[in-house]
Design a protein around this motif. Structure first.
Motif, PDB file in Angstrom:
ATOM      1  N   GLU A   1     -56.334  -3.894 -24.132  1.00 44.43           N
ATOM      2  CA  GLU A   1     -57.055  -4.170 -22.882  1.00 44.43           C
ATOM      3  C   GLU A   1     -57.190  -5.671 -22.659  1.00 44.43           C
ATOM      4  N   ILE A   2     -57.382  -6.411 -23.730  1.00 39.80           N
ATOM      5  CA  ILE A   2     -57.438  -7.874 -23.608  1.00 39.80           C
ATOM      6  C   ILE A   2     -56.078  -8.417 -23.180  1.00 39.80           C
ATOM      7  N   LEU A   3     -55.019  -7.910 -23.797  1.00 41.31           N
ATOM      8  CA  LEU A   3     -53.668  -8.326 -23.402  1.00 41.31           C
ATOM      9  C   LEU A   3     -53.399  -8.013 -21.935  1.00 41.31           C
ATOM     10  N   ASP A   4     -53.809  -6.842 -21.487  1.00 41.51           N
ATOM     11  CA  ASP A   4     -53.590  -6.449 -20.092  1.00 41.51           C
ATOM     12  C   ASP A   4     -54.325  -7.382 -19.134  1.00 41.51           C
ATOM     13  N   ALA A   5     -55.548  -7.764 -19.519  1.00 36.11           N
ATOM     14  CA  ALA A   5     -56.317  -8.673 -18.671  1.00 36.11           C
ATOM     15  C   ALA A   5     -55.651 -10.048 -18.608  1.00 36.11           C
ATOM     16  N   TRP A   6     -55.195 -10.529 -19.757  1.00 33.60           N
ATOM     17  CA  TRP A   6     -54.482 -11.810 -19.769  1.00 33.60           C
ATOM     18  C   TRP A   6     -53.217 -11.733 -18.928  1.00 33.60           C
ATOM     19  N   MET A   7     -52.510 -10.614 -19.048  1.00 37.10           N
ATOM     20  CA  MET A   7     -51.268 -10.445 -18.307  1.00 37.10           C
ATOM     21  C   MET A   7     -51.516 -10.499 -16.805  1.00 37.10           C
ATOM     22  N   GLU A   8     -52.563  -9.846 -16.366  1.00 37.86           N
ATOM     23  CA  GLU A   8     -52.895  -9.842 -14.941  1.00 37.86           C
ATOM     24  C   GLU A   8     -53.171 -11.257 -14.439  1.00 37.86           C
ATOM     25  N   LEU A   9     -53.906 -12.023 -15.238  1.00 36.43           N
ATOM     26  CA  LEU A   9     -54.237 -13.385 -14.844  1.00 36.43           C
ATOM     27  C   LEU A   9     -53.012 -14.307 -14.869  1.00 36.43           C
ATOM     28  N   ALA A  10     -52.105 -14.056 -15.806  1.00 40.45           N
ATOM     29  CA  ALA A  10     -50.959 -14.953 -15.989  1.00 40.45           C
ATOM     30  C   ALA A  10     -49.758 -14.624 -15.107  1.00 40.45           C
ATOM     31  N   ARG A  11     -49.605 -13.363 -14.730  1.00 40.73           N
ATOM     32  CA  ARG A  11     -48.381 -12.933 -14.037  1.00 40.73           C
ATOM     33  C   ARG A  11     -48.128 -13.738 -12.765  1.00 40.73           C
ATOM     34  N   GLU A  12     -49.156 -13.945 -11.990  1.00 40.56           N
ATOM     35  CA  GLU A  12     -49.002 -14.677 -10.737  1.00 40.56           C
ATOM     36  C   GLU A  12     -48.512 -16.097 -10.991  1.00 40.56           C
ATOM     37  N   ALA A  13     -49.075 -16.733 -11.999  1.00 43.61           N
ATOM     38  CA  ALA A  13     -48.697 -18.113 -12.290  1.00 43.61           C
ATOM     39  C   ALA A  13     -47.247 -18.217 -12.763  1.00 43.61           C
ATOM     40  N   TYR A  14     -46.855 -17.357 -13.697  1.00 44.74           N
ATOM     41  CA  TYR A  14     -45.496 -17.432 -14.230  1.00 44.74           C
ATOM     42  C   TYR A  14     -44.442 -17.067 -13.188  1.00 44.74           C
ATOM     43  N   ALA A  15     -44.765 -16.143 -12.330  1.00 46.36           N
ATOM     44  CA  ALA A  15     -43.786 -15.671 -11.349  1.00 46.36           C
ATOM     45  C   ALA A  15     -43.702 -16.557 -10.119  1.00 46.36           C
ATOM     46  N   HIS A  16     -44.759 -17.355  -9.858  1.00 47.19           N
ATOM     47  CA  HIS A  16     -44.790 -18.030  -8.564  1.00 47.19           C
ATOM     48  C   HIS A  16     -45.185 -19.502  -8.571  1.00 47.19           C
ATOM     49  N   THR A  17     -45.937 -19.963  -9.550  1.00 49.50           N
ATOM     50  CA  THR A  17     -46.478 -21.319  -9.397  1.00 49.50           C
ATOM     51  C   THR A  17     -46.152 -22.316 -10.513  1.00 49.50           C
ATOM     52  N   LEU A  18     -45.964 -21.873 -11.743  1.00 48.54           N
ATOM     53  CA  LEU A  18     -45.793 -22.834 -12.836  1.00 48.54           C
ATOM     54  C   LEU A  18     -44.465 -23.590 -12.720  1.00 48.54           C
ATOM     55  N   PRO A  19     -44.508 -24.918 -12.788  1.00 52.31           N
ATOM     56  CA  PRO A  19     -43.271 -25.698 -12.678  1.00 52.31           C
ATOM     57  C   PRO A  19     -42.595 -25.893 -14.025  1.00 52.31           C
ATOM     58  N   LEU A  20     -41.324 -26.243 -13.977  1.00 52.30           N
ATOM     59  CA  LEU A  20     -40.636 -26.688 -15.186  1.00 52.30           C
ATOM     60  C   LEU A  20     -41.062 -28.104 -15.523  1.00 52.30           C
ATOM     61  N   LYS A  21     -40.870 -28.493 -16.779  1.00 49.95           N
ATOM     62  CA  LYS A  21     -41.074 -29.888 -17.149  1.00 49.95           C
ATOM     63  C   LYS A  21     -40.052 -30.748 -16.378  1.00 49.95           C
ATOM     64  N   PRO A  22     -40.418 -31.975 -16.029  1.00 54.69           N
ATOM     65  CA  PRO A  22     -39.482 -32.839 -15.297  1.00 54.69           C
ATOM     66  C   PRO A  22     -38.142 -32.970 -16.006  1.00 54.69           C
ATOM     67  N   GLY A  23     -37.082 -32.694 -15.265  1.00 53.65           N
ATOM     68  CA  GLY A  23     -35.727 -32.841 -15.787  1.00 53.65           C
ATOM     69  C   GLY A  23     -35.230 -31.699 -16.653  1.00 53.65           C
ATOM     70  N   ALA A  24     -36.068 -30.668 -16.871  1.00 57.15           N
ATOM     71  CA  ALA A  24     -35.681 -29.602 -17.798  1.00 57.15           C
ATOM     72  C   ALA A  24     -34.455 -28.832 -17.308  1.00 57.15           C
ATOM     73  N   LYS A  25     -34.461 -28.430 -16.049  1.00 56.05           N
ATOM     74  CA  LYS A  25     -33.324 -27.636 -15.560  1.00 56.05           C
ATOM     75  C   LYS A  25     -32.054 -28.471 -15.537  1.00 56.05           C
ATOM     76  N   GLU A  26     -32.187 -29.709 -15.118  1.00 55.85           N
ATOM     77  CA  GLU A  26     -31.016 -30.583 -15.086  1.00 55.85           C
ATOM     78  C   GLU A  26     -30.445 -30.780 -16.485  1.00 55.85           C
ATOM     79  N   PHE A  27     -31.324 -30.874 -17.472  1.00 56.14           N
ATOM     80  CA  PHE A  27     -30.873 -31.034 -18.856  1.00 56.14           C
ATOM     81  C   PHE A  27     -30.129 -29.796 -19.329  1.00 56.14           C
ATOM     82  N   LEU A  28     -30.674 -28.614 -19.036  1.00 63.96           N
ATOM     83  CA  LEU A  28     -29.992 -27.378 -19.426  1.00 63.96           C
ATOM     84  C   LEU A  28     -28.648 -27.242 -18.721  1.00 63.96           C
ATOM     85  N   LEU A  29     -28.592 -27.623 -17.478  1.00 63.21           N
ATOM     86  CA  LEU A  29     -27.312 -27.588 -16.751  1.00 63.21           C
ATOM     87  C   LEU A  29     -26.292 -28.519 -17.412  1.00 63.21           C
TER      88      LEU A  29
END
Length: 223
Positions: A65-93
């Motif tokens: 139940e604690i995991l489910d509550a954390w998941m609910e709070l985190a899902r929106e951020a991970y799916a829609h708002t959290l940015p990559l570190k500067p230059g991370a995608k360019e580095f992987l490319l």
């Protein structure tokens, strides 16, 4: 082969878990969040952190139940708002174009990891996403890194890890990996320790240290 941690290394996400701790524990009437609690949950897998949370505060919630509550709070951020570190995608490319094999090695909950990697278009660049849940080992354990190398069919001496957490960097190095410490504000007070533990120090993916730049992109592939 290159391995990347997700939270705090590729993804600028460590702060979101502090926010989630404040929100979740606040709902239980617990405020402020104890500093030693934050240190524990920041360095353990989600299931272990949930068990610890229940025991630490004597909550009636089950660990799931604690995991489910954390998941609910985190899902929106991970799916829609959290940015990559500067230059991370360019580095992987850049690494992908140089023919490097790459994988993510993370203790992030798999649905959140998947959502963030999909949102930022990183999955096509990665050969595999390996989670601590899948391997059943903690990132503090050198055995995790040995297992991850085995999973990808490479020797530990051929593995280069990018990671922000000092304890995890130390464990990977103990397993025989080369380690590049990545700067993150969460571990600001331990930066000197991290620099000592790691073979390389990465302030930002936008500018690699010269010796790492040479190893990766100027013909010297020795790890």
């Amino acid at each position: 082969m290159l391995f990347f941690d997700l939270d705090g290394t590729l993804l600028d996400s460590n702060g979101v878990w502090l926010d989630i701790d404040v929100e979740f524990l606040g709902r239980q009437g617990i405020s402020p969040v104890p500093a030693d609690y934050t240190d524990y949950v920041a360095h353990h897998s989600a299931p272990d952190a949930a068990r610890y949370t229940k025991e630490r505060f004597g909550l009636s919630h089950s660990p799931q139940e604690i995991l489910d509550a954390w998941m609910e709070l985190a899902r929106e951020a991970y799916a829609h708002t959290l940015p990559l570190k500067p230059g991370a995608k360019e580095f992987l490319l850049r690494c992908h174009q140089a023919g490097e094999r790459m994988a993510v090695l993370t203790s992030c909950m798999p649905p959140l990891c998947q959502a963030a990697l999909e949102r930022h278009g990183l999955l096509p660049l990665l050969e595999q996403v390996i989670t601590t849940k899948e391997l059943g080992l903690e990132k503090r354990s050198p055995d995790l890194y040995r297992r991850a190398a085995e999973e990808m069919g490479v020797a530990c001496g051929e593995c280069l890890l990018f990671e922000d957490a000092p304890d995890y960097c130390a464990a990977a190095r103990q397993a025989g990996w080369t380690v590049a410490g990545v700067r993150d504000p969460l571990f600001q007070e331990r930066e000197e320790e991290l620099k000592t533990v790691c073979h390389h120090w990465v302030e930002t993916f936008q500018t690699l240290p010269p010796e790492l730049e040479k190893r990766m992109f100027q013909g010297d592939k020795k790890r």
